[in-house]
Write a protein that holds these residues in place. Structure first.
Motif, short mmCIF file in Angstrom:
data_model
loop_
_atom_site.label_atom_id
_atom_site.label_comp_id
_atom_site.label_asym_id
_atom_site.label_seq_id
_atom_site.Cartn_x
_atom_site.Cartn_y
_atom_site.Cartn_z
N CYS A 333 0.84 -1.20 0.00
CA CYS A 333 0.00 0.00 0.00
C CYS A 333 0.88 1.25 0.00
N GLY A 334 0.61 2.14 -0.91
CA GLY A 334 1.40 3.36 -1.07
C GLY A 334 2.41 3.28 -2.19
N ALA A 335 2.74 2.05 -2.64
CA ALA A 335 3.75 1.88 -3.69
C ALA A 335 3.20 2.29 -5.04
N TYR A 336 4.09 2.72 -5.93
CA TYR A 336 3.76 2.90 -7.34
C TYR A 336 4.08 1.58 -8.04
N MET A 337 3.12 1.08 -8.80
CA MET A 337 3.17 -0.29 -9.31
C MET A 337 3.17 -0.33 -10.83
N VAL A 338 3.53 -1.48 -11.38
CA VAL A 338 3.40 -1.74 -12.81
C VAL A 338 1.92 -1.75 -13.18
N TYR A 339 1.61 -1.21 -14.36
CA TYR A 339 0.22 -1.18 -14.84
C TYR A 339 0.13 -1.93 -16.15
N ASP A 340 -0.90 -2.78 -16.27
CA ASP A 340 -1.13 -3.56 -17.48
C ASP A 340 -2.17 -2.85 -18.34
N ASN A 341 -1.74 -2.33 -19.48
CA ASN A 341 -2.66 -1.59 -20.34
C ASN A 341 -3.69 -2.48 -21.01
N GLU A 342 -3.42 -3.79 -21.09
CA GLU A 342 -4.40 -4.70 -21.68
C GLU A 342 -5.54 -5.01 -20.73
N THR A 343 -5.23 -5.26 -19.45
CA THR A 343 -6.29 -5.52 -18.47
C THR A 343 -6.78 -4.24 -17.81
N GLN A 344 -6.03 -3.15 -18.00
CA GLN A 344 -6.35 -1.83 -17.44
C GLN A 344 -6.43 -1.88 -15.91
N LYS A 345 -5.42 -2.50 -15.32
CA LYS A 345 -5.32 -2.49 -13.88
C LYS A 345 -3.89 -2.76 -13.46
N ILE A 346 -3.60 -2.52 -12.18
CA ILE A 346 -2.26 -2.78 -11.64
C ILE A 346 -1.92 -4.26 -11.81
N TYR A 347 -0.68 -4.49 -12.24
CA TYR A 347 -0.16 -5.86 -12.30
C TYR A 347 0.40 -6.19 -10.92
N LEU A 348 -0.13 -7.22 -10.30
CA LEU A 348 0.21 -7.55 -8.91
C LEU A 348 1.46 -8.41 -8.77
N ASN A 349 2.04 -8.84 -9.89
CA ASN A 349 3.27 -9.64 -9.83
C ASN A 349 3.07 -10.90 -9.00
N ASP A 350 1.90 -11.49 -9.13
CA ASP A 350 1.56 -12.65 -8.30
C ASP A 350 1.29 -13.91 -9.13
N ASP A 351 1.76 -13.90 -10.39
CA ASP A 351 1.59 -15.08 -11.22
C ASP A 351 2.91 -15.85 -11.29
N SER A 352 3.04 -16.74 -12.23
CA SER A 352 4.24 -17.58 -12.31
C SER A 352 5.49 -16.77 -12.63
N ARG A 353 5.32 -15.60 -13.17
CA ARG A 353 6.48 -14.77 -13.50
C ARG A 353 7.14 -14.24 -12.23
N ALA A 354 6.38 -13.51 -11.40
CA ALA A 354 6.83 -12.99 -10.10
C ALA A 354 8.26 -12.46 -10.18
N SER A 355 8.48 -11.54 -11.09
CA SER A 355 9.83 -11.06 -11.37
C SER A 355 10.18 -9.83 -10.56
N SER A 356 11.47 -9.70 -10.24
CA SER A 356 11.92 -8.47 -9.59
C SER A 356 11.85 -7.28 -10.54
N ASP A 357 11.79 -7.54 -11.85
CA ASP A 357 11.68 -6.46 -12.83
C ASP A 357 10.27 -5.90 -12.91
N THR A 358 9.34 -6.53 -12.23
CA THR A 358 7.96 -6.02 -12.21
C THR A 358 7.45 -5.90 -10.77
N ASP A 359 8.37 -5.79 -9.82
CA ASP A 359 7.95 -5.70 -8.43
C ASP A 359 7.65 -4.25 -8.05
#
Length: 663
Positions: A333-359
């Motif tokens: 909470c409070g962080a600036y996050m990656v945004y997915d323009n296809e789903t039009q929402k914050i990417y939570l980095n909680d799938d199989s990728r879980a990369s530090s490049d998208t944290d």
């Protein structure tokens, strides 16, 4: 002493290369492809091509030899790899690719040699040729800095129809270069092959293939494409050779315009100059075409935006509205996050990728730095409230009490050197916005932790030399300022000692190792008036400038070559040339400080051009993309598109505000 000896030898080899003569080649007798391309008299003995016998990279084999290739005939994929006949000492060859006969002929030409590729429909039915690619495997890859300085090149590609070329430059930025200029036919695209984590990862640009235009051939009909490969001494001579070979050099004072502005674009040929003026009516890309000789066409690619700084305000509003985590049940909470323009929402980095490049840490800090810069220019309670939340998140969730800094909440992810200067940059700006001395202490503590963990040899991006020294002085923290200045001096001395022997970081050799070093040395020259730092920066500058060229398109002009970021930071994880990538603006920040040190205003203008061209990553609704993967295809996958993630691109706007507002 070993490093000094290496530097002297490297500079001597670079200087000797300038006395070389014609471009010459050898032939692989088994395939009829070129086995090497060198320049006569080059004491460095650099081969401008990848070895295709598997000895340089096991996956780059004979099928990728220079002059071999592939095509699609009536929907069927075919390759030409083994000749049916050869001549001219193996330099000429004839191949079969399905219903098409491919004939290759080579001859000596001024400064080098010419090549002609003739495609003939040998069937009794019409053939539609598409997706043609001719391999031109330039030796563009990064083993280490020492090798790169004398044995590797940057291949700057422009596929502008009847005017297409490759300007290959030595990675040192010194000495002569190798040019390829189209003389017949049209080339509109290029492909890249053999990329991947298991194929050199970020350190290998891959195999380049130039792509002639599609064609429909009647039975017995032929189409041809040809080019000349030559040695050149300078960019001016390269342009002259392109024009002498029948091409056009297209230029514009700038490539990104505000709606309502009038663009002026010029096409120069050997015997003529054409100029067009075009009013920018709407936001978006615009091609300005030229027919500069009968049947010969090319273009410049411009971009219109509603307004430069209006676009930045839209971007900041979008970040606060859509990319700041507001879920109080989430530790981010409070962080600036990656945004997915296809789903039009914050990417939570909680799938199989879980990369530090998208944290929630690392490069995303650029969003905070940008908003802090903008707040200094255009104060807003909403922006400041968002920043306070973000700064609190960084301090409590990504840092320990001793300022050891991590990449994600729970002190997870890598303790990464790049993180420290970015977070310190934000804290110093927060002090300047609020007057709260704790922010100055936090900035100081973060930088001290950086040096404690990584010493004085880490080439970090955006070490806030000027900002930190001024902020600590303004905050009445003279002792802390002096301590940090001593750290900076030790770092500058380490950079100067290394010289052109740049150490490996996350990539073996890249523009964002050299650029930060030059910028840091320039800022230290301004802070201390020590001319040694400027002289060292001056020595490094040709190697930095070698990453860029002057293609007449907003996404490529003066944009530093990078070819891996779309994979690591993008949703679609596609390797390949990223034109632009926001870290190309490292060059802009470097040029900005170099202009201040030297008084050479041409570098300021170049800096403005770079950051203006990077505005193409930001869209009129405030959304953004982290990378544009430029080739037509990468390993057979369609590219030439923006990635769906808004991730780390906001550093481009940070550099825009530095260059244009000095903040």
């Amino acid at each position: 002493m070993k490093k000094k000896a290496y530097l002297s030898a490297a500079l001597a080899a670079m200087a000797a290369a300038a006395t070389a003569q014609d471009a010459i080649y050898t032939v692989n007798p088994e395939t009829g492809s070129l086995a090497s391309v060198t320049i006569e008299g080059d004491t460095a003995k650099m081969d401008w091509t990848l070895r295709t016998d598997g000895s340089q990279y096991p996956w780059v084999t004979e099928k990728y030899g220079w002059g071999l290739g592939y095509l699609t005939a009536n929907g069927q994929h075919h390759e030409w790899c083994k000749p049916e006949a050869t001549g001219n000492g193996g330099g000429n060859a004839t191949y079969k690719a399905g219903p098409v006969t491919v004939s290759v002929s080579r001859a000596k030409a001024g400064g080098g040699f010419s090549e002609t590729y003739t495609f003939t429909n040998g069937s009794s039915a019409e053939v539609r040729l598409t997706d043609i690619g001719i391999y031109t495997p330039f030796n563009d890859n990064y083993p280490d800095a020492r090798t790169c300085m004398t044995q590797r090149c940057h291949a700057h590609v422009w596929t502008g129809g009847s005017t297409a070329y490759v300007r290959a430059v030595r990675m040192s930025g010194r000495g002569d270069g190798l040019g390829l200029a189209l003389t017949e036919g049209r080339v509109w695209d290029y492909d890249v092959w053999e990329r991947g984590q298991d194929k050199g990862s970020s350190n290998n640009r891959g195999v380049i293939a130039l792509c002639p235009q599609d064609k429909v051939l009647a039975p017995g009909e032929s189409t041809r494409v040809g080019w000349t490969v030559f040695r050149y001494d300078s960019e001016v001579e390269f342009n002259e050779r392109v024009m002498a070979l029948g091409g056009a050099i297209v230029t514009s004072p700038k490539y990104v315009y505000e709606v309502g502005e009038v663009a002026e674009v010029t096409a120069m040929t050997k015997g003529d100059v054409q100029t067009k003026t075009v009013k920018i009516e709407n936001p978006g890309p615009m091609d300005v075409p030229f027919e500069y000789a009968p049947g010969k066409v090319t273009f410049a690619r411009l971009l219109g935006v509603s307004s430069y700084e209006g676009l930045i305000q839209k971007r900041i509003d979008f970040i606060i509205s859509h990319q700041q985590m507001n879920d109080t049940a989430d530790a981010r909470c409070g962080a600036y996050m990656v945004y997915d323009n296809e789903t039009q929402k914050i990417y939570l980095n909680d799938d199989s990728r879980a990369s530090s490049d998208t944290d929630e840490g690392r490069e995303r800090v650029g969003m905070g730095v940008l908003i802090a810069q903008w707040q200094a220019l255009h104060p807003s309670d909403r922006q400041l409230q968002s920043l306070r939340r973000y700064a609190a998140f960084l301090r409590t969730e990504l840092q320990r009490a001793d300022y050891t800094t991590f990449s994600r909440v729970g002190h997870g992810g890598k303790n990464r050197g790049y993180n420290y200067p970015w977070i310190a940059d934000l804290y110093f700006r927060m002090y300047n916005l609020t007057g709260d001395k704790q922010y100055a202490r936090d900035g100081y503590g973060t930088m001290r932790a950086f040096f404690r963990h990584f010493g004085y040899g880490f080439y970090a991006i955006d070490i806030p030399v000027t900002l930190s020294l001024k902020t600590l002085a303004d905050a009445g923290m003279a002792a802390e300022r002096d301590t940090l200045l001593a750290d900076y001096k030790a770092t500058a001395d380490a950079f100067a000692k290394n010289g052109l022997d740049f150490p490996r970081h996350e990539v073996n050799y890249e523009q964002s190792i050299i650029g930060p070093a030059v910028q840091f040395l320039c800022e230290m020259n301004l802070a201390t008036k020590d001319e040694r730092y400027l002289e060292c920066a001056r020595m490094m500058m040709p190697a930095l400038e070698a990453f860029t060229a002057q293609q007449p398109a907003y996404n490529m002009n003066e944009i530093a070559l990078r070819h891996w970021d779309g994979y690591w930071f993008g949703k679609h994880q596609l390797f390949g040339d990223t034109y632009p990538h926001y870290w190309s603006t490292v060059n802009a920040a470097t040029y900005y400080y170099y202009a201040k040190c030297t008084g050479d205003e041409s570098y300021q203008r170049r800096a403005e051009n770079i950051v203006r061209n990077n505005l193409c990553q930001f869209f009129e609704d405030g959304s953004a993309s982290c990378a544009f993967v430029n080739p037509r295809m990468v390993d057979g996958q369609r590219a030439h598109r923006f990635d769906a993630f808004a991730n780390d691109q906001d550093w481009a706007l940070v550099c825009y505000l530095l260059v244009n507002h000095g903040i």
